[in-house]
Design a protein around this motif. Structure first.
Motif, PDB file in Angstrom:
ATOM      1  N   ASP A 139      34.323  10.693  15.874  1.00 41.02           N
ATOM      2  CA  ASP A 139      32.961  10.698  16.586  1.00 41.02           C
ATOM      3  C   ASP A 139      32.616  12.160  16.963  1.00 41.02           C
ATOM      4  O   ASP A 139      31.254  12.098  17.152  1.00 41.02           O
ATOM      5  CB  ASP A 139      33.041   9.596  17.600  1.00 41.02           C
ATOM      6  N   GLN A 140      33.479  12.657  17.679  1.00 38.39           N
ATOM      7  CA  GLN A 140      32.663  13.916  18.246  1.00 38.39           C
ATOM      8  C   GLN A 140      32.479  14.903  17.118  1.00 38.39           C
ATOM      9  O   GLN A 140      31.411  15.609  17.211  1.00 38.39           O
ATOM     10  CB  GLN A 140      34.005  14.831  18.895  1.00 38.39           C
ATOM     11  N   THR A 141      33.086  15.077  15.890  1.00 37.43           N
ATOM     12  CA  THR A 141      32.596  15.935  14.920  1.00 37.43           C
ATOM     13  C   THR A 141      31.290  15.261  14.315  1.00 37.43           C
ATOM     14  O   THR A 141      30.639  16.141  13.970  1.00 37.43           O
ATOM     15  CB  THR A 141      33.688  15.942  13.698  1.00 37.43           C
ATOM     16  N   GLU A 142      31.276  14.097  14.185  1.00 35.75           N
ATOM     17  CA  GLU A 142      29.932  13.597  13.457  1.00 35.75           C
ATOM     18  C   GLU A 142      28.771  13.950  14.321  1.00 35.75           C
ATOM     19  O   GLU A 142      27.764  14.390  14.039  1.00 35.75           O
ATOM     20  CB  GLU A 142      30.142  11.959  13.288  1.00 35.75           C
ATOM     21  N   ALA A 143      28.985  13.741  15.511  1.00 35.34           N
ATOM     22  CA  ALA A 143      28.003  13.993  16.654  1.00 35.34           C
ATOM     23  C   ALA A 143      27.503  15.476  16.663  1.00 35.34           C
ATOM     24  O   ALA A 143      26.548  15.744  16.846  1.00 35.34           O
ATOM     25  CB  ALA A 143      28.369  13.443  18.039  1.00 35.34           C
ATOM     26  N   ASN A 144      28.547  16.150  16.471  1.00 32.79           N
ATOM     27  CA  ASN A 144      28.661  17.621  16.588  1.00 32.79           C
ATOM     28  C   ASN A 144      27.719  18.204  15.413  1.00 32.79           C
ATOM     29  O   ASN A 144      26.884  18.889  15.623  1.00 32.79           O
ATOM     30  CB  ASN A 144      29.926  18.367  16.556  1.00 32.79           C
ATOM     31  N   PHE A 145      27.931  17.795  14.224  1.00 34.61           N
ATOM     32  CA  PHE A 145      27.075  18.197  12.952  1.00 34.61           C
ATOM     33  C   PHE A 145      25.965  17.545  12.973  1.00 34.61           C
ATOM     34  O   PHE A 145      24.750  18.257  12.391  1.00 34.61           O
ATOM     35  CB  PHE A 145      28.112  18.232  11.836  1.00 34.61           C
ATOM     36  N   GLU A 146      25.696  16.419  13.570  1.00 32.82           N
ATOM     37  CA  GLU A 146      24.124  15.872  13.573  1.00 32.82           C
ATOM     38  C   GLU A 146      23.427  16.566  14.862  1.00 32.82           C
ATOM     39  O   GLU A 146      22.220  16.861  14.197  1.00 32.82           O
ATOM     40  CB  GLU A 146      24.444  14.298  13.833  1.00 32.82           C
ATOM     41  N   ALA A 147      24.028  17.058  15.828  1.00 33.61           N
ATOM     42  CA  ALA A 147      23.388  17.728  16.820  1.00 33.61           C
ATOM     43  C   ALA A 147      23.153  19.157  16.405  1.00 33.61           C
ATOM     44  O   ALA A 147      21.924  19.788  16.567  1.00 33.61           O
ATOM     45  CB  ALA A 147      24.456  17.903  18.048  1.00 33.61           C
ATOM     46  N   ARG A 148      23.945  19.776  15.498  1.00 33.65           N
ATOM     47  CA  ARG A 148      23.596  21.184  14.804  1.00 33.65           C
ATOM     48  C   ARG A 148      22.743  20.876  13.840  1.00 33.65           C
ATOM     49  O   ARG A 148      21.489  21.926  13.870  1.00 33.65           O
ATOM     50  CB  ARG A 148      24.720  21.813  14.196  1.00 33.65           C
ATOM     51  N   ILE A 149      22.461  19.881  13.109  1.00 34.49           N
ATOM     52  CA  ILE A 149      21.029  19.727  12.245  1.00 34.49           C
ATOM     53  C   ILE A 149      19.831  19.577  13.317  1.00 34.49           C
ATOM     54  O   ILE A 149      18.886  20.006  12.860  1.00 34.49           O
ATOM     55  CB  ILE A 149      21.253  18.528  11.150  1.00 34.49           C
ATOM     56  N   GLU A 150      20.084  18.892  14.301  1.00 34.45           N
ATOM     57  CA  GLU A 150      18.950  18.598  15.119  1.00 34.45           C
ATOM     58  C   GLU A 150      18.422  19.928  15.752  1.00 34.45           C
ATOM     59  O   GLU A 150      17.156  20.042  15.864  1.00 34.45           O
ATOM     60  CB  GLU A 150      19.290  17.615  16.421  1.00 34.45           C
ATOM     61  N   ARG A 151      19.403  20.740  16.068  1.00 31.55           N
ATOM     62  CA  ARG A 151      18.806  22.069  16.784  1.00 31.55           C
ATOM     63  C   ARG A 151      18.435  22.891  15.953  1.00 31.55           C
ATOM     64  O   ARG A 151      17.841  24.009  16.215  1.00 31.55           O
ATOM     65  CB  ARG A 151      20.181  22.752  17.606  1.00 31.55           C
ATOM     66  N   ASN A 152      18.395  22.892  14.666  1.00 28.08           N
ATOM     67  CA  ASN A 152      17.827  23.696  13.414  1.00 28.08           C
ATOM     68  C   ASN A 152      16.560  23.268  13.035  1.00 28.08           C
ATOM     69  O   ASN A 152      16.625  22.526  11.948  1.00 28.08           O
ATOM     70  CB  ASN A 152      19.072  24.091  12.522  1.00 28.08           C
ATOM     71  N   GLU A 161      15.313  15.619   6.664  1.00 27.92           N
ATOM     72  CA  GLU A 161      14.425  14.512   6.723  1.00 27.92           C
ATOM     73  C   GLU A 161      13.716  14.311   5.542  1.00 27.92           C
ATOM     74  O   GLU A 161      13.244  13.183   5.253  1.00 27.92           O
ATOM     75  CB  GLU A 161      13.484  14.867   8.182  1.00 27.92           C
ATOM     76  N   SER A 162      13.164  15.474   4.697  1.00 28.19           N
ATOM     77  CA  SER A 162      12.451  15.258   3.554  1.00 28.19           C
ATOM     78  C   SER A 162      13.184  14.795   2.497  1.00 28.19           C
ATOM     79  O   SER A 162      12.762  14.181   1.473  1.00 28.19           O
ATOM     80  CB  SER A 162      11.877  16.408   3.033  1.00 28.19           C
ATOM     81  N   MET A 163      14.434  14.662   2.546  1.00 31.80           N
ATOM     82  CA  MET A 163      15.360  14.222   1.603  1.00 31.80           C
ATOM     83  C   MET A 163      15.933  12.782   1.860  1.00 31.80           C
ATOM     84  O   MET A 163      16.570  12.104   1.069  1.00 31.80           O
ATOM     85  CB  MET A 163      16.667  15.218   1.334  1.00 31.80           C
ATOM     86  N   LEU A 164      15.720  12.399   3.166  1.00 29.74           N
ATOM     87  CA  LEU A 164      16.274  11.288   3.592  1.00 29.74           C
ATOM     88  C   LEU A 164      15.609   9.891   2.724  1.00 29.74           C
ATOM     89  O   LEU A 164      14.315  10.107   2.428  1.00 29.74           O
ATOM     90  CB  LEU A 164      16.095  10.918   4.979  1.00 29.74           C
ATOM     91  N   PRO A 165      16.038   8.814   2.533  1.00 28.36           N
ATOM     92  CA  PRO A 165      15.505   7.698   2.170  1.00 28.36           C
ATOM     93  C   PRO A 165      14.294   7.346   3.041  1.00 28.36           C
ATOM     94  O   PRO A 165      14.666   7.373   4.030  1.00 28.36           O
ATOM     95  CB  PRO A 165      16.614   6.710   1.698  1.00 28.36           C
ATOM     96  N   ALA A 166      13.265   6.659   2.434  1.00 32.89           N
ATOM     97  CA  ALA A 166      12.463   6.045   3.595  1.00 32.89           C
ATOM     98  C   ALA A 166      12.928   5.231   4.465  1.00 32.89           C
ATOM     99  O   ALA A 166      13.933   4.323   3.830  1.00 32.89           O
ATOM    100  CB  ALA A 166      11.234   5.317   2.563  1.00 32.89           C
ATOM    101  N   GLY A 167      12.460   5.374   5.676  1.00 31.82           N
ATOM    102  CA  GLY A 167      12.950   4.397   6.576  1.00 31.82           C
ATOM    103  C   GLY A 167      14.528   4.603   7.223  1.00 31.82           C
ATOM    104  O   GLY A 167      14.779   3.966   8.059  1.00 31.82           O
ATOM    105  N   THR A 169      20.427  28.261   6.436  1.00 33.83           N
ATOM    106  CA  THR A 169      19.017  28.167   6.804  1.00 33.83           C
ATOM    107  C   THR A 169      18.799  28.528   8.177  1.00 33.83           C
ATOM    108  O   THR A 169      19.572  28.098   9.276  1.00 33.83           O
ATOM    109  CB  THR A 169      18.384  26.794   6.737  1.00 33.83           C
ATOM    110  N   LYS A 170      18.024  29.655   8.586  1.00 37.66           N
ATOM    111  CA  LYS A 170      17.951  30.360   9.810  1.00 37.66           C
ATOM    112  C   LYS A 170      17.073  29.398  10.694  1.00 37.66           C
ATOM    113  O   LYS A 170      16.161  28.789  10.395  1.00 37.66           O
ATOM    114  CB  LYS A 170      17.280  31.701   9.504  1.00 37.66           C
ATOM    115  N   ARG A 171      17.395  29.175  11.873  1.00 32.54           N
ATOM    116  CA  ARG A 171      16.475  28.582  12.889  1.00 32.54           C
ATOM    117  C   ARG A 171      15.132  29.362  13.139  1.00 32.54           C
ATOM    118  O   ARG A 171      15.133  30.644  13.067  1.00 32.54           O
ATOM    119  CB  ARG A 171      16.954  28.416  14.454  1.00 32.54           C
ATOM    120  N   THR A 172      14.142  28.383  12.946  1.00 33.07           N
ATOM    121  CA  THR A 172      12.746  29.168  13.350  1.00 33.07           C
ATOM    122  C   THR A 172      12.566  28.903  14.761  1.00 33.07           C
ATOM    123  O   THR A 172      12.902  28.004  15.404  1.00 33.07           O
ATOM    124  CB  THR A 172      11.674  28.635  12.444  1.00 33.07           C
TER     125      THR A 172
END
Length: 169
Positions: free
Chosen positions: A55-68, A76-82, A161-164
């Protein structure tokens, strides 16, 4: 004189052994069974961790995606609709596996939920290449593995991918 020499030698030897033992414990004073009895601990019930390591690892990589922001936008552009990031990423071992599955889904036109289901299968989880082959039987195993490698390469590029910078408001 002999007694004094023996006494000094004996004390030196004991001191040497105790110093070596102390150094091996890195200066920590060992406690019984690793439990700190100075804190208020109930020994009547088992101690349960609230979050598993996964659970910690999942939250960690999700958070890293959110921060970038750049990576988040791409994902988000590759995620299925909804579907949101948290739902889509749940169950994957790491960010690379998740991103590779997204790329394979997009590149090959395989529904992401089906690909994820094959990869996360409760009885026999499949590798990305195996899941591609299972969902697209007309693709040879070798080609499926090549597509999986391509998706993993794209995922590694995404991770780099670098953070902007966020605009200042």
């Amino acid at each position: 004189m002999r007694r004094i020499f023996t006494l000094i030698f004996g004390l030196s030897f004991v001191l040497y052994l105790s110093a070596a033992t102390f150094a091996q414990s890195k200066g920590a004073i060992p406690q019984a069974h690793g439990v700190d009895h100075s804190s208020d601990v109930s020994h009547d019930r088992p101690q349960v961790r609230t979050e598993s390591r996964q659970d910690q690892t999942e939250a960690n990589f999700e958070a890293r995606i959110e921060r970038n922001p750049a990576l988040k936008s791409k994902v988000e552009s590759m995620l299925p609709a909804g579907e949101n990031l948290k739902t889509a990423a749940s169950g994957f071992k790491n960010r690379g596996q998740f991103l590779a599955a997204l790329h394979a889904s997009k590149d090959l036109g395989i529904p992401f939920d089906q690909l994820k289901a094959k990869m996360m299968g409760s009885n026999s989880p499949m590798s990305l290449g195996q899941a591609i082959h299972a969902l697209k039987p007309n693709v040879t195993e070798k080609d499926a593995d090549n597509e999986a490698d391509k998706a993993e390469k794209e995922a590694r590029a995404d991770v780099r991918t670098k953070r902007t910078a966020k605009p200042v408001t």
